[in-house]
Design an enzyme around this catalytic site. Structure first.
Site, PDB file in Angstrom:
ATOM      1  N   GLY A 151      -3.939  19.025  17.793  1.00 27.09           N
ATOM      2  CA  GLY A 151      -3.231  18.656  19.034  1.00 27.09           C
ATOM      3  C   GLY A 151      -3.060  19.622  19.923  1.00 27.09           C
ATOM      4  O   GLY A 151      -4.130  20.624  19.787  1.00 27.09           O
ATOM      5  N   CYS A 152      -2.876  19.260  21.462  1.00 26.45           N
ATOM      6  CA  CYS A 152      -3.046  19.942  22.513  1.00 26.45           C
ATOM      7  C   CYS A 152      -2.447  21.412  22.598  1.00 26.45           C
ATOM      8  O   CYS A 152      -2.891  22.401  22.736  1.00 26.45           O
ATOM      9  CB  CYS A 152      -2.768  19.531  23.736  1.00 26.45           C
ATOM     10  SG  CYS A 152      -1.005  18.676  23.541  1.00 26.45           S
ATOM     11  N   TYR A 153      -1.060  21.619  22.284  1.00 23.09           N
ATOM     12  CA  TYR A 153      -0.106  22.696  22.071  1.00 23.09           C
ATOM     13  C   TYR A 153      -0.997  23.607  20.988  1.00 23.09           C
ATOM     14  O   TYR A 153      -0.946  24.826  21.202  1.00 23.09           O
ATOM     15  CB  TYR A 153       1.001  22.298  21.882  1.00 23.09           C
ATOM     16  CG  TYR A 153       2.019  22.102  23.129  1.00 23.09           C
ATOM     17  CD1 TYR A 153       2.003  23.001  24.096  1.00 23.09           C
ATOM     18  CD2 TYR A 153       2.606  20.856  23.044  1.00 23.09           C
ATOM     19  CE1 TYR A 153       2.899  22.716  25.147  1.00 23.09           C
ATOM     20  CE2 TYR A 153       3.555  20.694  24.086  1.00 23.09           C
ATOM     21  CZ  TYR A 153       3.893  21.595  25.398  1.00 23.09           C
ATOM     22  OH  TYR A 153       4.627  21.049  26.208  1.00 23.09           O
TER      23      TYR A 153
END
Length: 346
Positions: free
Chosen positions: A149-151
């Site tokens: 994921g990005c976070y």
């Protein structure tokens, strides 16, 4: 030439995959999958692709696509890839899934945080967590990659060297992160309307954001101990970017040079991780449109804590760019092929 299929090609991450792969000398997109725009020209959905992409959007038939593509990117909501996966598909093609379906190794944890049943838990153990800087050798041999994921990409890489070296007390780790609105996807949602987002910043998913167990699991592997964190994301009025500011207590007194040496030891040979100079804080504008991660830190001797900071473009290193980086590794290509993207400014 690698034949590529994209399911979810008309979402933000899917469009970023198209943008990157259009400039990749060893890849050819053979399938622009989009259930919402079947038979519509891709360039009518994204006008920036006018006279660049002439293809029409197709459906999301993974069985048929597996016959045509050497690799399939699934830039789809949680649950789709897991519901479609079977041994026959994996015997014919490689899969890089941009959703969370195979990121978390415990299906029960996935089901708790995402609120859906996992349809193919038998493949979780095989899936490689595609954080290239950490799992490069495993990615090279994989046929199923769970794109982070990005976070999580930003949060993990920012703290990873210190967690791995045991310099920080993992029980004290707090991650405060901000994201642009593209992280929420392209679907029409009231909270993402211009008037709702503009001139505003808000926390959301407080003590409940679904990227939390992913960050905990991966940093737990690094620290070789169970990790429980406070992770608080915020929505800010910008298109792209993630900035993570992370706080933890130091286990011992360390100098700037000692900590900098740790980061340099882990990242000096990483093409896409830039450890900044002393006193320079990462900013999202200096990584926008690129696959870079900018990282730095500040020791606070007064509180005996360290503040770690990281910035990425959520659609590139946080999604599509990292997915292409994984593809390059899986097919024995130079890791940076198609990703030599200079950050854009302004």
């Amino acid at each position: 030439m690698i034949n590529v299929g994209i399911i979810g090609a008309t979402g933000y991450a899917g469009n970023e995959l198209v943008r990157i792969l259009t400039g990749h000398k060893d890849a050819k997109i053979v399938w622009y999958g989009s259930r919402s725009y079947i038979d519509k020209k891709y360039a009518e959905v994204y006008q920036n692709m006018f006279q660049i992409v002439d293809d029409e959007c197709l459906d999301d038939n993974m069985e048929e696509l597996a016959e045509q593509a050497d690799v399939i990117f699934t830039a789809t909501p949680q649950g789709f890839c897991a519901s479609m996966m079977n041994d026959e598909i994996l015997s014919k093609t490689k899969i890089i899934d941009l959703s969370a379906d195979y990121r978390i190794k415990d299906a029960a944890v996935y089901e708790k945080w995402y609120g859906i049943e996992h349809k193919s838990p038998q493949f979780i153990g095989e899936a490689v967590y595609g954080l290239c800087e950490v799992n490069r050798e495993a990615v090279k041999k994989a046929r199923l990659v769970a794109n982070p994921g990005c976070y999580t990409t930003c949060s993990i890489l920012t703290a990873y060297p210190l967690a791995k070296e045991g310099l920080i007390d993992m029980n004290t780790l707090i991650i405060d992160a901000k994201s642009g609105t593209s992280g929420a996807g392209r679907g029409a949602k009231l909270p993402n309307l211009y008037c709702e987002v503009n001139e505003n910043i808000k926390a959301y998913g407080v003590a409940s954001h679904r990227h939390t167990p992913e960050i905990e699991e991966q940093l737990g592997y690094a620290a070789n101990e169970p990790v429980v964190i406070n992770f608080t994301p915020h929505l800010v009025p910008m298109n792209r970017g993630i900035l993570a500011t992370e706080y933890a207590s130091l286990k011992k007194d360390v100098t700037y040079k000692e900590v900098k040496a740790v980061y340099d030891n882990y990242y000096q040979n990483e093409r896409f991780v830039r450890v900044l100079g002393e006193g320079v804080c990462p900013e999202t504008k200096w990584v926008e449109g690129s696959n870079y991660v900018d990282i730095n830190f500040k020791i606070d001797p007064r509180t005996k804590r360290i503040i770690m900071m990281g910035a990425i473009d959520n659609l590139v290193k946080g999604a599509a760019g990292q997915a292409v980086q994984n593809m390059n590794l899986m097919f024995g290509l130079p890791e940076s092929e198609g990703l030599e993207l200079v950050p854009i400014f302004p």
